[in-house]
Design a protein around this motif. Structure first.
Motif, PDB file in Angstrom:
ATOM      1  N   LEU A 245       0.830  -1.209   0.000  1.00  0.00           N
ATOM      2  CA  LEU A 245       0.000   0.000   0.000  1.00  0.00           C
ATOM      3  C   LEU A 245       0.861   1.254   0.000  1.00  0.00           C
ATOM      4  O   LEU A 245       0.544   2.233  -0.689  1.00  0.00           O
ATOM      5  CB  LEU A 245      -0.931   0.011   1.222  1.00  0.00           C
ATOM      6  N   SER A 246       1.960   1.240   0.735  1.00  0.00           N
ATOM      7  CA  SER A 246       2.841   2.407   0.783  1.00  0.00           C
ATOM      8  C   SER A 246       3.437   2.692  -0.590  1.00  0.00           C
ATOM      9  O   SER A 246       3.548   3.852  -1.003  1.00  0.00           O
ATOM     10  CB  SER A 246       3.958   2.192   1.795  1.00  0.00           C
ATOM     11  N   GLU A 247       3.802   1.642  -1.315  1.00  0.00           N
ATOM     12  CA  GLU A 247       4.354   1.827  -2.661  1.00  0.00           C
ATOM     13  C   GLU A 247       3.294   2.409  -3.598  1.00  0.00           C
ATOM     14  O   GLU A 247       3.573   3.309  -4.385  1.00  0.00           O
ATOM     15  CB  GLU A 247       4.872   0.494  -3.197  1.00  0.00           C
ATOM     16  N   ARG A 248       2.063   1.894  -3.505  1.00  0.00           N
ATOM     17  CA  ARG A 248       0.975   2.425  -4.339  1.00  0.00           C
ATOM     18  C   ARG A 248       0.681   3.882  -3.986  1.00  0.00           C
ATOM     19  O   ARG A 248       0.423   4.711  -4.861  1.00  0.00           O
ATOM     20  CB  ARG A 248      -0.280   1.577  -4.162  1.00  0.00           C
ATOM     21  N   ILE A 249       0.720   4.208  -2.689  1.00  0.00           N
ATOM     22  CA  ILE A 249       0.467   5.575  -2.244  1.00  0.00           C
ATOM     23  C   ILE A 249       1.542   6.511  -2.799  1.00  0.00           C
ATOM     24  O   ILE A 249       1.240   7.593  -3.310  1.00  0.00           O
ATOM     25  CB  ILE A 249       0.395   5.634  -0.702  1.00  0.00           C
ATOM     26  N   ASN A 250       2.798   6.094  -2.707  1.00  0.00           N
ATOM     27  CA  ASN A 250       3.886   6.921  -3.236  1.00  0.00           C
ATOM     28  C   ASN A 250       3.746   7.133  -4.739  1.00  0.00           C
ATOM     29  O   ASN A 250       4.003   8.228  -5.243  1.00  0.00           O
ATOM     30  CB  ASN A 250       5.241   6.287  -2.919  1.00  0.00           C
ATOM     31  N   HIS A 251       3.323   6.098  -5.451  1.00  0.00           N
ATOM     32  CA  HIS A 251       3.115   6.217  -6.892  1.00  0.00           C
ATOM     33  C   HIS A 251       1.991   7.220  -7.192  1.00  0.00           C
ATOM     34  O   HIS A 251       2.122   8.052  -8.102  1.00  0.00           O
ATOM     35  CB  HIS A 251       2.782   4.847  -7.482  1.00  0.00           C
ATOM     36  N   LEU A 252       0.900   7.139  -6.434  1.00  0.00           N
ATOM     37  CA  LEU A 252      -0.220   8.061  -6.655  1.00  0.00           C
ATOM     38  C   LEU A 252       0.153   9.497  -6.300  1.00  0.00           C
ATOM     39  O   LEU A 252      -0.316  10.437  -6.955  1.00  0.00           O
ATOM     40  CB  LEU A 252      -1.427   7.628  -5.823  1.00  0.00           C
ATOM     41  N   ILE A 253       0.977   9.683  -5.295  1.00  0.00           N
ATOM     42  CA  ILE A 253       1.404  11.037  -4.930  1.00  0.00           C
ATOM     43  C   ILE A 253       2.180  11.672  -6.077  1.00  0.00           C
ATOM     44  O   ILE A 253       1.958  12.837  -6.417  1.00  0.00           O
ATOM     45  CB  ILE A 253       2.232  11.008  -3.629  1.00  0.00           C
ATOM     46  N   LYS A 254       3.078  10.889  -6.702  1.00  0.00           N
ATOM     47  CA  LYS A 254       3.825  11.401  -7.864  1.00  0.00           C
ATOM     48  C   LYS A 254       2.871  11.751  -8.998  1.00  0.00           C
ATOM     49  O   LYS A 254       3.030  12.774  -9.668  1.00  0.00           O
ATOM     50  CB  LYS A 254       4.839  10.366  -8.337  1.00  0.00           C
ATOM     51  N   HIS A 255       1.866  10.908  -9.227  1.00  0.00           N
ATOM     52  CA  HIS A 255       0.888  11.155 -10.285  1.00  0.00           C
ATOM     53  C   HIS A 255       0.110  12.442 -10.026  1.00  0.00           C
ATOM     54  O   HIS A 255      -0.097  13.248 -10.937  1.00  0.00           O
ATOM     55  CB  HIS A 255      -0.075   9.970 -10.375  1.00  0.00           C
ATOM     56  N   LEU A 256      -0.294  12.634  -8.771  1.00  0.00           N
ATOM     57  CA  LEU A 256      -1.115  13.800  -8.446  1.00  0.00           C
ATOM     58  C   LEU A 256      -0.314  15.099  -8.476  1.00  0.00           C
ATOM     59  O   LEU A 256      -0.896  16.172  -8.620  1.00  0.00           O
ATOM     60  CB  LEU A 256      -1.793  13.613  -7.091  1.00  0.00           C
ATOM     61  N   LYS A 257       0.998  15.027  -8.329  1.00  0.00           N
ATOM     62  CA  LYS A 257       1.809  16.245  -8.470  1.00  0.00           C
ATOM     63  C   LYS A 257       1.795  16.738  -9.910  1.00  0.00           C
ATOM     64  O   LYS A 257       1.846  17.934 -10.155  1.00  0.00           O
ATOM     65  CB  LYS A 257       3.238  15.982  -7.997  1.00  0.00           C
ATOM     66  N   LEU A 258       1.710  15.818 -10.868  1.00  0.00           N
ATOM     67  CA  LEU A 258       1.628  16.192 -12.275  1.00  0.00           C
ATOM     68  C   LEU A 258       0.211  16.569 -12.696  1.00  0.00           C
ATOM     69  O   LEU A 258       0.014  17.482 -13.480  1.00  0.00           O
ATOM     70  CB  LEU A 258       2.112  15.035 -13.158  1.00  0.00           C
TER      71      LEU A 258
ATOM     72  N   LYS B 104      -2.884  17.790 -11.138  1.00  0.00           N
ATOM     73  CA  LYS B 104      -3.469  18.384  -9.934  1.00  0.00           C
ATOM     74  C   LYS B 104      -4.997  18.297  -9.886  1.00  0.00           C
ATOM     75  O   LYS B 104      -5.584  18.293  -8.819  1.00  0.00           O
ATOM     76  CB  LYS B 104      -3.029  19.831  -9.804  1.00  0.00           C
ATOM     77  N   LYS B 105      -5.650  18.225 -11.032  1.00  0.00           N
ATOM     78  CA  LYS B 105      -7.114  18.222 -11.053  1.00  0.00           C
ATOM     79  C   LYS B 105      -7.721  16.820 -11.165  1.00  0.00           C
ATOM     80  O   LYS B 105      -8.906  16.682 -11.405  1.00  0.00           O
ATOM     81  CB  LYS B 105      -7.603  19.084 -12.204  1.00  0.00           C
ATOM     82  N   ASP B 106      -6.922  15.803 -10.980  1.00  0.00           N
ATOM     83  CA  ASP B 106      -7.396  14.424 -11.058  1.00  0.00           C
ATOM     84  C   ASP B 106      -8.021  14.037  -9.712  1.00  0.00           C
ATOM     85  O   ASP B 106      -7.397  13.426  -8.854  1.00  0.00           O
ATOM     86  CB  ASP B 106      -6.241  13.493 -11.418  1.00  0.00           C
ATOM     87  N   HIS B 107      -9.276  14.399  -9.551  1.00  0.00           N
ATOM     88  CA  HIS B 107      -9.945  14.197  -8.268  1.00  0.00           C
ATOM     89  C   HIS B 107     -10.307  12.730  -8.014  1.00  0.00           C
ATOM     90  O   HIS B 107     -10.411  12.307  -6.862  1.00  0.00           O
ATOM     91  CB  HIS B 107     -11.181  15.077  -8.165  1.00  0.00           C
ATOM     92  N   HIS B 108     -10.504  11.948  -9.061  1.00  0.00           N
ATOM     93  CA  HIS B 108     -10.811  10.530  -8.878  1.00  0.00           C
ATOM     94  C   HIS B 108      -9.614   9.795  -8.281  1.00  0.00           C
ATOM     95  O   HIS B 108      -9.771   8.969  -7.378  1.00  0.00           O
ATOM     96  CB  HIS B 108     -11.222   9.887 -10.194  1.00  0.00           C
TER      97      HIS B 108
END
Length: 90
Positions: free
Chosen positions: A33-46, A48-52
């Motif tokens: 889960l931590s690896e998936r969370i870190n991956h999503l954090i990187k995605h959301l930095k690029l 920003k409006k991806d609310h899903h």
């Protein structure tokens, strides 16, 4: 669908397993889960409006928090070593 590949998942399982056939202990689940969370954090930095994806991130963080609370009650020593290994705030 998981954000991490099968190869990365196997590596995480190998580094965090408790015994030889362990694939689903709380330690392994938290690490994945931590690896998936870190991956999503990187995605959301690029994106920003991806609310899903942001909602999905919050779901994963909640799931990891529940597993951490379980591990904390069940085995404090394992909880502390896992938090230190994954560099999580406790």
């Amino acid at each position: 669908m998981s954000d991490i590949g099968l190869k990365e998942k196997k590596e995480i399982i190998e580094t965090h397993k408790i015994h030889e056939t362990d694939t689903g202990s709380a330690d392994v689940q938290i690490a994945i889960l931590s690896e998936r969370i870190n991956h999503l954090i990187k995605h959301l930095k690029l994106h920003k409006k991806d609310h899903h994806s942001r909602k999905g991130l919050l779901v994963l963080v909640g799931r990891r928090k529940r597993l951490m609370n379980y591990l904390k009650q069940y085995n404090l020593k394992r909880f502390l070593t896992l938090a230190k290994k994954l560099k999580l705030r406790i």
